[in-house]
Design an enzyme around this catalytic site. Structure first.
Site, PDB file in Angstrom:
ATOM      1  N   LYS A 118      -9.179  14.027   3.519  1.00 58.46           N
ATOM      2  CA  LYS A 118      -8.308  12.858   3.591  1.00 58.46           C
ATOM      3  C   LYS A 118      -7.466  13.001   4.836  1.00 58.46           C
ATOM      4  CE  LYS A 118      -6.738  14.050  -0.530  1.00 58.46           C
ATOM      5  NZ  LYS A 118      -6.790  12.744  -1.198  1.00 58.46           N
ATOM      6  N   ARG A 119      -6.720  11.966   5.225  1.00 59.07           N
ATOM      7  CA  ARG A 119      -5.834  12.112   6.370  1.00 59.07           C
ATOM      8  C   ARG A 119      -4.870  13.272   6.135  1.00 59.07           C
ATOM      9  NH1 ARG A 119      -5.918   8.262  10.658  1.00 59.07           N
ATOM     10  NH2 ARG A 119      -4.046   9.308  11.420  1.00 59.07           N
ATOM     11  N   HIS A 130       0.785  -1.235   0.000  1.00 60.06           N
ATOM     12  CA  HIS A 130       0.000   0.000   0.000  1.00 60.06           C
ATOM     13  C   HIS A 130       0.812   1.277   0.000  1.00 60.06           C
ATOM     14  CE1 HIS A 130      -4.245  -1.193   0.448  1.00 60.06           C
ATOM     15  NE2 HIS A 130      -3.732  -2.306   0.935  1.00 60.06           N
ATOM     16  N   LYS A 160     -14.351   8.518  -5.343  1.00 61.47           N
ATOM     17  CA  LYS A 160     -15.676   8.862  -4.811  1.00 61.47           C
ATOM     18  C   LYS A 160     -16.126  10.227  -5.323  1.00 61.47           C
ATOM     19  CE  LYS A 160     -14.098   6.772  -0.494  1.00 61.47           C
ATOM     20  NZ  LYS A 160     -13.508   7.153   0.812  1.00 61.47           N
ATOM     21  N   THR A 216      -8.544   6.700  -2.965  1.00 54.38           N
ATOM     22  CA  THR A 216      -9.886   6.262  -3.316  1.00 54.38           C
ATOM     23  C   THR A 216     -10.872   7.414  -3.143  1.00 54.38           C
ATOM     24  OG1 THR A 216     -10.092   5.381  -1.071  1.00 54.38           O
ATOM     25  CG2 THR A 216      -9.628   3.794  -2.827  1.00 54.38           C
ATOM     26  N   LYS A 230       0.379  14.446   1.250  1.00 52.33           N
ATOM     27  CA  LYS A 230      -0.913  14.730   0.622  1.00 52.33           C
ATOM     28  C   LYS A 230      -1.088  16.219   0.324  1.00 52.33           C
ATOM     29  CE  LYS A 230      -3.455  10.761   2.608  1.00 52.33           C
ATOM     30  NZ  LYS A 230      -4.158  10.117   1.475  1.00 52.33           N
TER      31      LYS A 230
HETATM   32  C1  LIG Z   1     -12.231   7.291   1.163  1.00 57.62           C
HETATM   33  C2  LIG Z   1     -11.803   7.674   2.510  1.00 57.62           C
HETATM   34  C3  LIG Z   1     -10.452   7.886   2.795  1.00 57.62           C
HETATM   35  C4  LIG Z   1      -9.377   7.797   1.740  1.00 57.62           C
HETATM   36  O1  LIG Z   1      -9.222   9.065   1.138  1.00 57.62           O
HETATM   37  P1  LIG Z   1      -7.966   9.407   0.221  1.00 57.62           P
HETATM   38  O2  LIG Z   1      -8.291  10.751  -0.337  1.00 57.62           O
HETATM   39  O3  LIG Z   1      -7.909   8.370  -0.830  1.00 57.62           O
HETATM   40  O4  LIG Z   1      -6.775   9.422   1.111  1.00 57.62           O
HETATM   41  C5  LIG Z   1     -10.107   8.241   4.073  1.00 57.62           C
HETATM   42  N1  LIG Z   1     -11.031   8.376   5.045  1.00 57.62           N
HETATM   43  C6  LIG Z   1     -12.336   8.199   4.806  1.00 57.62           C
HETATM   44  C7  LIG Z   1     -13.319   8.393   5.914  1.00 57.62           C
HETATM   45  C8  LIG Z   1     -12.774   7.835   3.540  1.00 57.62           C
HETATM   46  O5  LIG Z   1     -14.082   7.647   3.316  1.00 57.62           O
END
Ligand SMILES: *Cc1c(COP(=O)(O)O)cnc(C)c1O
Length: 819
Positions: A551-552, A360, A663, A659, A557
Site C-alpha cells: 500500500k502507499r 475519502h 483483494k 481496498t 498505515k
Molecule cells: C488496491 C490498491 C491500493 C490500495 O491499497 P490499500 O491497502 O487499500 O491502501 C493501492 N495501490 C494499488 C496499486 C492497488 O492495487
C-alpha cells in the site's frame, strides 16, 4: 440476446492485428518487435469493442437515459489488454490468433502499457467502479485527466527511494481514441467587472482571462459478458488555437513558446502526494480544468436532446470522487447563472440536485483548503460565486439556528484567520444532495465526529457506501488457478455474481479441497518467488509464510509497526539462535510521496534491515525481508494471489476503507488487522474466528488522547519494546551511520507517537503468536483461508455500485441490444 462478441473469431482478430501492423506501423511480421505485436493486437481487440461502443452511446442518446458522470482526478487502471480479453470472452480466441503472429499471450501481456493515473486506493476505486458500471449495464461516463506522466516510477538507490518519470505514453497508448472535434476552451485568471446588460441589469462579467484548450481522449470500458461499452473521457490540455499569434508575428519567439508551455503543463504530471494537501497553483488549475470541461461536456451532451435545463438534474448525476473536482459545483452555477442567465435560486436547485460527494479521508492534513487570495487570482468569478453560496447558506441557517455562532463557524465555507481559506469539503456538502463515506465505520465517524454540525443542518444527507473491488481483475484474471478450483466445485455462475461464491464455503472442511487450495497457493508463491528474484536478487522459499504489506507508505498505515515486529523477531534470534520461529518472508511494496521525508526514511529503514537480516547466518533463511520496487496495479496482481497474511494495521479511525484488504482476503490471505475502515465489515463477513483483529479501537484511542497519551509508559513496561526502539535509534543495521533513523525514533517517542505505534506494539506481537500457531496446521489454515474466499462476495464493486444506484443515483439498467 444477440451478442456482438459472438462474431469475434481468431481469424478476424489476427487479420485485424496484421492490418494494424502493416498500415499503422508500416511493418511486416518479420520486422515486428514484441511491442509492435502487442500494440497491433491491442488495436485489434479495441476494434472488436467498437460495435458495442457505438451501440451503447446510440442507445443512451436515443433513450435519453439518466446517466452518472463520475468525476475523479485519478484512475489507477493498470494494464488493460488482459482485462478486455476476459471481458470480451475471447481468451481462447486470442491464444489462437496470436499463434498467427508468432507470439504467446504471456509475452504480449507483459509488454502491455501500465496506466498509472493515480496514487493509490482512491484512483483504483475509480477504475473498479468503471468496470462494474459497464458490466452492470449502467449508463455511465468517467471523466479524468490524461496526465502525460502518471505516478512516478520508483527505484532504490542505496536503499533510498528515487523517483523517475513515468513515460507511459512514449510509444503510444492503444486504447485511446482522440476526439479533437469535442475540444473545449478553458479560461483562468482575469478579473470580474460589473456590466449593465439591457434586460438583466447589472451583472458580473469575467474578462481578461487567459484561454487554453481541453482535448478529450476516450478509453472504451468494456462490460464483462454484456454488450455495454462505456467510456472514460480523459482530458489533455493544449494551447488554444492561434495562441499568441500577435506575439509570434512580432518575432518574440521565446515568449510565445513559454506561454505555449504554460498551457501544456496543466496536464503534464499527476501530483504524487496522497493524503496530503499541497496548495500549489498549478494543481488548482488542474482541478479546475477537469471540473470545467467535464461540466461543459455534460451540458453539451444534454443539450443535444433538450431545449432548457428543467430536466438537467433528472438526466444527470455527477459523483465527485473526493473534493478534488469540487469546482465543478461552482462551474455549473457559473454556466447556469452567468452564461444561461438563469436566476440564482433556480440554478442552485439544479446544481444541488445534480451533485453527490464521496468523502475519502478524515485526516486533517488531507483536507483541501484553498486560500481566498489564490482562488481570487486564478478564478475570480468562481471566488465570487463561492462567497455568494456561503452568504445565502449562512443566511438560511440564521433563520433555523439563530445566534448559533459555533455552528456557523463550523459549517462556513470560509475559514477565517490570517489567511482566509475555502474549505472544499464544506463546499461539497453544501452543494451536494448526498454525501457518502466509504465504509460503515468511516461514514459514522464522518457524520458524528468530523461533520456533526452538518448532520444537524442536513439530516439524512450523510450515508454510507462501503468500497468494493472488481473480482474480474482481482480474482478471475490475477488468480486463474483458484478461479478454476472454485468453478470446478460450484460452476461458473459466480463469475457474473460474486455473491454466489458463498457456496464454495461447503468445501472449507473437505481435506482434498484444502490440499488443492494450499497447492494453488504454493504455485502462486513459486511464481512470486521468480518475480522477487528478478526484482531484488533475493532468493526466498515458497515454503515460508508470505506476510504481505502492500500500500502507499504512510505513517498512519504503519509499515513501521511491521518493521518493529521484524526487529523484535530478529533480536529474539540474535539472543538465542536456536529459538523456534515461524519461517517467514516479509514482503513490502509501497511508494512514498516525494516530499514525505519520514516515509522515505521508513523505506530506507526497511531496505537497511533487509540487507542485514537476509545475510545474517544466525537467521539462516528463517526470516527474509524484501521490498519490491515500484508498487503498481500489475505488481499487486502478482503479489496478492501469493499472500498468506494480509497486513491491515492502520491506526484505528484513520483508514477510511482500504481496498487492498479486500483483494487479499478474496485471494485467501488471512488478515492481521486493526478494527479500522472496511476491516470491521470484513470481520463481520468472514467471521471473527477467521481474521486476526488486534490493537486499540477508535474509541479507546480517543480516550487515550483525552486522558493524555504517554508513549514512554509503554517503553517502561516492556524490555522488548525498548530493545526494538533502541535498534532504530542507534541504527544497528549500519554502525557507520548511527543517526540515520533518529527522526523516526523521535517521531514515535518525544514527538508524542501520534499514530500509537507503542500502544499497539504488544497486542500486535501477541497476535502473531496465534498466527504462527495456526500456520503450523495447514488444514486448519486452509479452512479459514477458504472461508475468507467464500465469504468475500459482498465486497465486489458490483455490490457497491448497486448501493450507489439504490441510495444515491437511482439509475436504471440499460441493456444494449445489437441489431
Ligand atoms: C488496491 C490498491 C491500493 C490500495 O491499497 P490499500 O491497502 O487499500 O491502501 C493501492 N495501490 C494499488 C496499486 C492497488 O492495487
Amino acid at each position: 440476446m444477440k451478442h456482438f462478441k459472438e462474431s469475434i473469431t481468431a481469424d478476424l482478430l489476427a487479420e485485424r492485428a496484421l492490418f494494424h501492423l502493416k498500415y499503422s506501423r508500416g511493418k511486416d511480421l518479420r520486422a515486428a518487435t514484441t511491442f509492435d505485436k502487442m500494440s497491433c493486437f491491442s488495436h485489434a481487440v479495441r476494434d472488436m469493442a467498437v460495435d458495442g461502443f457505438i451501440a451503447t452511446q446510440r442507445k443512451y442518446l436515443d433513450n435519453d437515459v439518466r446517466r452518472v458522470n463520475y468525476l475523479s482526478m485519478e484512475y489507477l487502471i493498470g494494464k488493460m489488454l488482459a482485462n478486455n480479453v476476459v471481458a470480451l470472452g475471447i481468451v481462447e480466441t486470442s491464444k489462437e490468433a496470436l499463434k498467427k503472429l508468432d507470439i504467446t499471450v504471456e509475452e504480449i501481456l507483459e509488454l502491455d502499457v501500465e496506466a498509472g493515473l493515480g496514487n493509490g486506493g482512491l484512483g483504483r476505486l475509480a477504475a473498479c467502479y468503471l468496470d462494474s458500471l459497464a458490466t452492470m449495464e449502467l449508463p455511465a461516463y468517467g471523466y479524468g485527466i490524461r496526465y502525460e506522466h502518471g505516478i512516478f516510477r520508483q527505484e532504490f538507490d542505496n536503499g533510498w527511494q528515487c523517483e523517475r518519470p513515468d513515460e507511459w505514453l512514449a510509444n503510444g497508448y492503444p486504447w485511446e481514441l482522440i476526439r479533437p472535434e469535442y475540444t473545449l476552451p478553458v479560461c483562468v485568471y482575469g478579473r470580474v467587472k460589473k456590466n449593465f446588460i439591457p434586460g438583466r441589469g447589472s451583472v458580473d462579467v469575467w474578462e481578461d482571462w487567459q484561454m487554453f484548450e481541453a482535448v478529450p481522449y476516450d478509453v472504451p470500458i468494456i462490460g464483462y459478458g454484456v454488450n455495454t461499452v462505456n467510456m472514460l473521457r480523459l482530458w489533455k490540455s493544449q494551447p488554444a488555437e492561434g495562441f499568441r499569434l500577435d506575439v509570434f508575428n512580432q518575432g518574440d519567439y521565446v515568449r510565445s513558446v513559454e506561454e505555449k508551455n504554460w498551457a501544456e503543463n496543466v496536464t503534464k504530471v499527476l501530483y504524487p502526494s496522497d493524503y496530503t494537501y499541497a496548495g500549489k497553483e498549478l494543481r488548482l488549475i488542474q482541478e479546475y480544468f477537469l471540473a470545467s470541461c467535464s461540466v461543459r461536456d455534460i451540458i453539451r451532451r444534454y443539450k443535444k436532446t433538450h431545449n432548457d435545463f428543467s430536466k438537467f438534474a433528472e438526466k444527470n448525476v455527477v459523483q465527485l470522487n473526493d473534493t478534488h473536482p469540487t469546482l465543478a459545483i461552482v462551474e455549473l452555477m457559473r454556466v447556469l447563472h452567468d452564461e444561461e442567465a438563469m436566476p440564482w435560486d433556480k440554478a442552485w436547485d439544479i446544481t444541488v440536485n445534480t451533485f453527490c460527494y464521496t468523502n475519502h479521508t478524515l485526516l486533517a492534513e488531507a483536507l483541501e483548503k484553498w486560500t481566498v487570495d489564490l482562488l481570487q487570482r486564478v478564478l475570480p468569478r468562481h471566488m465570487q460565486i463561492i462567497y455568494e453560496i456561503n452568504h445565502r447558506f449562512l443566511q438560511k441557517l440564521e433563520i433555523n439556528f439563530p445566534g448559533d455562532g459555533d455552528l456557523m463557524r463550523a459549517v462556513s465555507l470560509i475559514e477565517e484567520g490570517p489567511h482566509q481559506q475555502v474549505r472544499m469539503a464544506n463546499l461539497c456538502v453544501v452543494g451536494s444532495s448526498k454525501v457518502n463515506g466509504v465504509s460503515a465505520l468511516h461514514s459514522e465517524l464522518l457524520r458524528t465526529k468530523t461533520m456533526p454540525e452538518f448532520d444537524k443542518v442536513y439530516p439524512g444527507k450523510f450515508c454510507n457506501v462501503t468500497n468494493g473491488i472488481t473480482h474480474r481483475r482481482w480474482l478471475l484474471k490475477s488468480n486463474p488457478e483458484l478461479t478454476g478450483l472454485i468453478s470446478d466445485k460450484i460452476g461458473e455462475e459466480w463469475k457474473k455474481d460474486l455473491s454466489l461464491i458463498k457456496t464454495f464455503e461447503d468445501f472449507a472442511k473437505t481435506k482434498a479441497i484444502q490440499k488443492r487450495f494450499m497447492e494453488i497457493k504454493r504455485d502462486n508463491k513459486v511464481e512470486l518467488c521468480k518475480v522477487i528474484k528478478e526484482l531484488t536478487g533475493e532468493h526466498v522459499s515458497p515454503d515460508s509464510m508470505f506476510d504481505v504489506q502492500i500500500k502507499r507508505l504512510h505513517m498512519y498505515k504503519r509499515q513501521l509497526l511491521k518493521v518493529m515486529h521484524i526487529i523484535y523477531l530478529y533480536q529474539k534470534i540474535k539472543a538465542n539462535p536456536k529459538v523456534k520461529i515461524q519461517a517467514s518472508t516479509f514482503i513490502f511494496a509501497a511508494k512514498a510521496a516525494p516530499a514525505y521525508l519520514i516515509a522515505k526514511s521508513v523505506i530506507k529503514l526497511i531496505n537497511s534491515m533487509a540487507d542485514v537480516i537476509n545475510h545474517d547466518v544466525d537467521v539462516a533463511g528463517r526470516l527474509k525481508v524484501v521490498f519490491l520496487p515500484d508498487y503498481n496495479v500489475s505488481l499487486a496482481e502478482k503479489i496478492i494471489p501469493a499472500a498468506d497474511i494480509s497486513e491491515q494495521i492502520s491506526t484505528a479511525g484513520l483508514e477510511a476503507s482500504g481496498t487492498g484488504n479486500m483483494k487479499l482476503s478474496l485471494n485467501g490471505a488471512l488478515t492481521v488487522g486493526t478494527l479500522d475502515g472496511a476491516n470491521v465489515e470484513i470481520a463481520q463477513h468472514v467471521g471473527d474466528e477467521n481474521i486476526f483483529i488486534f490493537g486499540h479501537r477508535t474509541e479507546e484511542l480517543e480516550e487515550l488522547r483525552t486522558k493524555g497519551y504517554n508513549p514512554w509508559a509503554y517503553m517502561d513496561k516492556s524490555k522488548d519494546l525498548q530493545n526494538v526502539l533502541e535498534a532504530i535509534r542507534d541504527n544497528i543495521f549500519d554502525p557507520t551511520q548511527p543517526d540515520l533513523f533518529k527522526d523516526i525514533y523521535n517521531d514515535i517517542t518525544e514527538h508524542g507517537d501520534f499514530y500509537f505505534y507503542l500502544a499497539d506494539f504488544e497486542p500486535y506481537i501477541k497476535c502473531f503468536k496465534k498466527v504462527d500457531k495456526l500456520y503450523e496446521t495447514p488444514s486448519k489454515w486452509a479452512e479459514k483461508a477458504i472461508l475468507n474466499v467464500a465469504r468475500m462476495g459482498w465486497f465486489s464493486s458490483d455490490r457497491s455500485i448497486q448501493n450507489y444506484c439504490d441510495d444515491i443515483w437511482h439509475l436504471e439498467r440499460t441493456p444494449i441490444e445489437m441489431v
